[in-house]
Design a protein around this motif. Sequence first.
Motif, short mmCIF file in Angstrom:
data_model
loop_
_atom_site.label_atom_id
_atom_site.label_comp_id
_atom_site.label_asym_id
_atom_site.label_seq_id
_atom_site.Cartn_x
_atom_site.Cartn_y
_atom_site.Cartn_z
N ALA A 1 84.66 62.21 78.32
CA ALA A 1 84.46 63.44 79.13
C ALA A 1 85.24 63.34 80.36
N ASP A 2 84.69 62.16 81.24
CA ASP A 2 85.29 62.14 82.64
C ASP A 2 87.00 62.20 82.55
N PHE A 3 87.45 61.46 81.65
CA PHE A 3 88.78 61.20 81.35
C PHE A 3 89.55 62.82 81.32
N ALA A 4 88.61 63.53 80.50
CA ALA A 4 89.12 64.91 79.82
C ALA A 4 89.11 65.84 81.28
N ALA A 5 88.19 65.58 81.81
CA ALA A 5 88.12 66.49 83.25
C ALA A 5 89.38 66.27 84.09
N ALA A 6 89.56 64.71 84.11
CA ALA A 6 90.78 64.57 85.00
C ALA A 6 92.22 65.00 84.36
N ALA A 7 92.08 64.98 83.20
CA ALA A 7 93.67 65.33 82.56
C ALA A 7 93.82 66.81 82.09
N TYR A 8 92.70 67.21 81.54
CA TYR A 8 92.84 68.58 80.97
C TYR A 8 92.79 69.79 82.06
N ASN A 9 93.87 70.20 82.72
CA ASN A 9 93.85 70.98 83.76
C ASN A 9 95.08 71.48 84.05
N ILE B 1 98.94 83.65 76.67
CA ILE B 1 98.55 82.44 77.57
C ILE B 1 98.01 82.83 78.47
N GLU B 2 98.27 83.94 79.18
CA GLU B 2 97.48 84.42 80.36
C GLU B 2 95.94 84.98 80.03
N PRO B 3 95.38 85.72 78.77
CA PRO B 3 94.24 85.59 78.71
C PRO B 3 93.46 84.26 78.23
N PHE B 4 94.14 83.72 77.45
CA PHE B 4 93.27 82.50 76.72
C PHE B 4 93.28 81.08 77.66
N PHE B 5 94.09 80.96 78.61
CA PHE B 5 93.97 79.98 79.43
C PHE B 5 93.52 80.09 80.85
N LYS B 6 92.55 81.38 81.06
CA LYS B 6 91.95 81.67 82.12
C LYS B 6 90.82 80.45 82.42
N GLY B 7 90.33 80.01 81.21
CA GLY B 7 89.15 79.23 81.20
C GLY B 7 89.61 77.58 81.66
N VAL B 8 90.95 77.39 81.52
CA VAL B 8 91.31 76.05 81.78
C VAL B 8 91.12 75.84 83.30
N PRO B 9 90.53 74.75 83.58
CA PRO B 9 90.64 74.42 85.33
C PRO B 9 92.03 74.27 85.92
N LYS B 10 91.87 74.68 86.99
CA LYS B 10 93.31 74.58 87.80
C LYS B 10 93.32 73.15 88.41
N GLN B 11 92.35 72.55 88.78
CA GLN B 11 92.74 71.22 89.57
C GLN B 11 91.85 70.14 88.74
N PRO B 12 92.21 68.55 88.85
CA PRO B 12 91.43 67.74 88.21
C PRO B 12 90.10 67.50 88.97
N THR B 13 89.19 67.02 87.89
CA THR B 13 88.11 66.30 88.55
C THR B 13 87.96 64.98 88.11
N GLY B 14 88.28 64.16 89.09
CA GLY B 14 88.61 62.71 88.99
C GLY B 14 89.88 62.45 89.09
N GLN B 15 90.22 60.95 88.92
CA GLN B 15 91.59 60.48 89.28
C GLN B 15 92.19 59.95 88.14
N LEU B 16 93.38 60.31 87.92
CA LEU B 16 94.12 59.40 86.90
C LEU B 16 94.81 58.12 87.50
N ASN B 17 95.13 57.02 86.79
CA ASN B 17 95.75 55.84 87.22
C ASN B 17 97.18 56.28 87.27
N ALA B 18 97.87 56.55 88.45
CA ALA B 18 99.09 57.20 88.65
C ALA B 18 99.98 56.16 89.31
#
Length: 453
Positions: free
Chosen positions: A204-212, A232-249
Amino acid sequence: MISRSALSRGSQLALRSQGASKLAQRGFAAVASPKASYEPTTIAGVKVASRDDNGPTTRLAIVAKAGTRYQPLPGLTVGLEEFAFKNTQKRSALRIAREVELLGGQLSAYHTREALVLQANFLRGDLPYFTELLAEVIAETRYTTHEFHEEVEHIIHLKQAKVNAAAIALDAAHSAAFHTGLGAPLYPTSNTPVASYLNENAVADFAAAAYNTANIAVVADGASQGGLTKWIEPFFKGVPKQPTGQLNATASKYFGGEQRIAKTGPSSFVIAFPGSSLGAFQAETAVLVGLLGGESNIKWAPGFTLLSKASAEAPGAHAYASNYAYSDAGLLTIQINGQASAVRKVAEESVKALKALVSGTIAQEDLVKAISKAKFDLLAASETSGSGLVHAGAELIHGGKPLQVAESVKALESVTAEKLTAAAKALLEGKASVAAVGDLYILPFAEDLGLKV
């Protein structure tokens, strides 16, 4: 419940497609032109690439920056992949399965070293439903304890058990080449203590960092930008704009080196060099892969390629060349699988063939065949729902633009024998990445083949 109107769209489209198929038959003799490149745009803050040939079906995918190079702990990418299309806040996994079957659609989830891909294939008129579903999966999946232990964990163990010598050797070559990041294995090996790293909360934490919207791209083959904008405009409104957590980049750096892993059963041997990346297409590398080849295009015929000829010297092993293109690096590989003694012989013949490219001349006929093979591979990847779709999304999430097919074809046609010779020379003068898996008593060292590591 799914609406009656949504289901009727599929029936209407099937009737219309019958007339379209008759037109296609009448135009069968016409010369086909390559499909257009994916056209990039941004819709409601979401990076989008699309192309549309007005066909009856659509392929829609979310490409997320969640491949194995970005996972902070082993197994997270596979865990996130296996949670796809499970229970969400709105739908149960059973409901998703029943609705998709009623619409005749197909769902899949898979990953590469750089991307996690959630893909839906469906009838063109059902774009609204599947756009909503994919947005729901990345924004509202429930990472439940019982699903992790009853389904996700079990599947991960099954996939660990299926990792064979060829996959281990390819992972080892990536590890020697890049160490971390791209060097991480596609699947955690059976020796990796996944249980100590992986649970539903870590996924779940990895999803929060990646799915935005900062780390995803939506790619559509068979949908117009107008249609995508509408949904896309109505259905992707609930997708977070910024990540929560860090990816190994960590940025990729090529090292080179050698790994040897003892294993019973068939052996595998990989010789790798720096290759062509997604962001910097190298026509010479693509043509060199075509010249090396290995897989025959005609059944029961050995083929003209250098690796086909090398394999003919030692029955019991086969070799093939590939270029693995990533956002900031590439890896050109020669992989040989089979009986250990035959693998050793083919490895020796393969390196001799590479060295012959530098010291000798390339026949014009072989050059023409290699360019044609490279063009076919490029266009085939662009047309299908596989690497072309994934590469377009990967380019977008890394700030680039999708491959321009027409320009790349022209670049391939401009490759000369002199350019190929120079490319082969550069490979042999640099550091190789070599991986041997199997009977290490027989399999050669890089030094035995005259390679630098």
